[in-house]
Design an enzyme around this catalytic site. Structure first.
Site: not given
Ligand code: F6R
Length: 608
Positions: A76, A482, A27, A478, A485, A2, A102-103, A603, A501
């Site tokens: 969000w 990617k 966000r 990782e 998502e 948010c 937000n929260g 984000k 396994h």
């Molecule tokens: C993946 C992604 C998330 C963040 C995770 C932690 O592309 O962006 O998995 O890495 O939410 O976020 P931060 O780094 O802001 O603590």
């Protein structure tokens, strides 16, 4: 999670306010809205709806609103579905107060029942709406906005950043924070409120960062920062933001994700330029600790996992890694513990909680963080600021590589201090790191086309395995994240040795594998990885190898290979990760996904 924005000015703000939530859209982006005090009758006007900021701006004709004070929000969803009624801002029954939040308010169910019994009518399913009714309820007795605002916030349990306007005091924004970020932007002709700098960086680079349990009363030419507990004033120096407004623009790239992938050579250089003393200071703390935890979540968990492998390899120390969402259920922290977190935003609830958990038990804390002034940046004992510039795409790329480089430097520094590395080895590793930006450029310039072609040809496959061994294992995980998502395809990251396994039972023409092949000089790691690829090929499975030049011969067990320029062993995983980022990106583009704002994500996840 948010985005909150607010502006109080002498001039009309409607365009700026919509621009502010557009800049915060990463966000949260399922719905948005604006509240402004309009007209002579001092009416709080609210327009909101579901959809992106652009859609809502057009549909609700946000540009036609007029006023010099307002708040806005991009959402969000947490409590209540994605509906126009649940979008913020929310208003009191009498329409005098409007709020954005937000929260998560954990006692909202209880408060809602009490307020309903007192006759309040609720129009949404959100936890946020209780706040505004609570303020209205307190106002009935206090007849004073500030004390009603504070009294209401004191009844809340949970986390919040809030911004409120009211026609009763039409020249000021009230705002407060408790465990959700909020900052005030300061300019000559206006003051701004934002969940982060992006809300106002186009207008001012001067900011006052609010802390937990504080509130502020903000007019166009003044701001008063106070403690929520007793209303006592707080004086705090303002800060100058280092980021440039242009850094938050797409700069000709079709998506922020691609732009940020292409910024990686520069970002690696920044990470290599971080003052050695800051790294050495942290290495000393690591060596002094009895127990070391590395933590992060999502991408940053894989970042710290790579850190774990490199600490083992270059410093002879294997720190424990715990995903920050599990930290308090697994970590055993005492005064001799050091917890090191990685976080792009510095606001991720789970990671903050892990750091707080450590502090409460007397342990020391450290963090590698990208956002200056963020919660983590302010609470840890030892901070390393990445300086990667704003990462706008919800998909993390450049921030992750920067953190990996910093952790690599930390491992090398620790290794040199404890004698695992000689000065000569240390110097050689640093020379290799310095060569990395040019190698990344080469991959970006020379391999993107081929990677795009492969991605296009395989985008119909719904299931993917990403396999790596040793320090390529975190890279595989990782890269699978990617892929998931950004493309919405099912992808699993796994150690290649684990495959036989159980998971090998899945191999058929509907499941593809990406294998991260180490340089041949890695010996066992190389041959064992190839064996896993053989096992897949023997079952007619498709294998896309990401491998290094001169190592890819016809007889090797791959269906296709992305061949990268030869490099030092230390930097090999980073180059393979970048190839995999491009692969996920082009798969998502082929599938016409919303690359920078994938469904259901946001984000900076500031809720539990
Ligand atoms: C993946 C992604 C998330 C963040 C995770 C932690 O592309 O962006 O998995 O890495 O939410 O976020 P931060 O780094 O802001 O603590």
């Amino acid at each position: 999670m948010c985005g909150i924005a607010g502006i109080v000015s002498l001039n009309d703000i409607s365009e700026k306010l919509v621009g502010a939530i557009k800049s915060l859209e990463y966000r949260g982006y399922d719905s948005c809205g604006v509240a402004m005090i309009e007209g002579k009758g001092r009416k709080v006007a609210v327009r909101k709806n579901i959809g992106s900021v652009d859609e809502v701006r057009d549909r609700e004709r946000l540009a036609e609103m007029r006023g010099t004070i307002g708040i806005a929000h991009t959402r969000w969803a947490t409590h209540g579905g994605v509906t126009a009624a649940n979008a913020h801002p929310h208003c009191s029954c009498d329409g005098a107060f409007a709020i954005t939040h937000n929260g998560i308010i954990s006692n909202y169910g209880h408060l809602r029942e009490i307020l309903k019994a007192k006759g309040h009518r609720f129009l949404s399913e959100t936890d946020t709406e209780v706040i505004v009714h609570l303020i209205e309820e307190h106002y009935k007795t206090t007849r004073q906005v500030e004390s009603a605002f504070v009294a209401a916030l004191k009844e809340l349990q949970g986390t919040f950043a809030v911004a409120m306007i009211t026609r009763r005091e039409p020249d000021r924004i009230y705002c407060a924070r408790s465990e959700s970020p909020l900052i005030i932007g300061i300019a000559a002709d206006a003051h701004y409120i934002g969940s982060d700098f992006n809300a106002f960086i186009a207008h001012t680079k001067t900011a006052l960062i609010m802390d937990d349990n504080e509130y502020a009363v903000v007019t166009h030419d003044s701001y008063a920062l106070k403690r929520l507990s007793d209303g006592s004033p707080i004086s705090r120096a303002v800060q100058e933001i280092q980021w440039d407004p242009e850094m938050s623009q797409k700069g000709g790239f079709p998506h922020y994700m691609l732009k940020e992938i292409y910024e990686q050579p520069q970002v690696v250089n920044h990470a290599l330029d971080i003052d050695r003393e800051a790294i050495r200071g942290l290495a000393e703390k690591i060596l002094a600790a009895d127990k070391i935890y590395f933590t992060g979540v999502g991408t940053t968990f894989y970042v710290v996992q790579l850190g774990q492998y490199y600490f083992s390899r270059y410093a002879g120390i294997t720190p424990s890694i715990v995903s920050s969402d599990e930290f308090r259920f697994l970590a055993s922290v005492d005064e001799k513990t050091l917890t090191l977190a990685a976080s792009q935003s510095g606001e991720t609830y789970d990671t903050l909680t892990a750091l707080r958990f450590t502090r409460e038990r007397g342990g020391a804390t450290a963090a590698i963080v990208n956002v200056m002034g963020s919660s983590m940046a302010r609470i840890v004992d030892h901070l390393i600021l990445q300086g990667s510039g704003p990462e706008i795409s919800v998909i993390s790329t450049k921030a992750a590589i920067s953190q990996m480089i910093i952790l690599t430097r930390l491992a090398l520094e620790t290794g040199l201090m404890n004698g695992t590395l000689t000065q000569k080895q240390y110097d050689q590793h640093h020379r290799d790191l310095r060569k990395l930006p040019a190698l990344i450029e080469k991959i970006l310039n020379e391999k993107s086309g081929f990677i795009h072609t492969v991605a296009r040809s395989q985008a119909h496959i719904n299931h993917w395995l990403f396999l790596g061994r040793g320090h390529f294992y975190p890279i595989a995980r990782e890269s699978a994240l990617k892929m998931k998502e950004v493309s919405y395809l099912h992808a699993e990251g796994m150690p290649s040795g684990f495959l036989k396994h159980g998971t090998i039972a899945l191999i058929d023409e509907r499941l593809n594998s990406v294998v991260f092949v180490p340089p041949k000089e890695e010996g066992d790691l190389y041959t064992l990885t190839l064996s896993s690829a053989e096992e897949i090929r023997a079952r007619n499975g498709y294998v896309l190898a990401i491998a290094f030049a001169d190592r890819v011969k016809k007889e090797l067990p791959f269906t296709e290979a992305i061949v990268l320029p030869a490099c030092a062993l230390l930097t090999a995983p980073f180059l393979e990760m970048i190839a995999a980022q491009l692969f996920s990106y082009y798969t998502a583009v082929t599938l016409k996904r919303n690359v920078d704002r994938p469904r259901s994500l946001a984000k900076s996840v500031t809720v539990a």
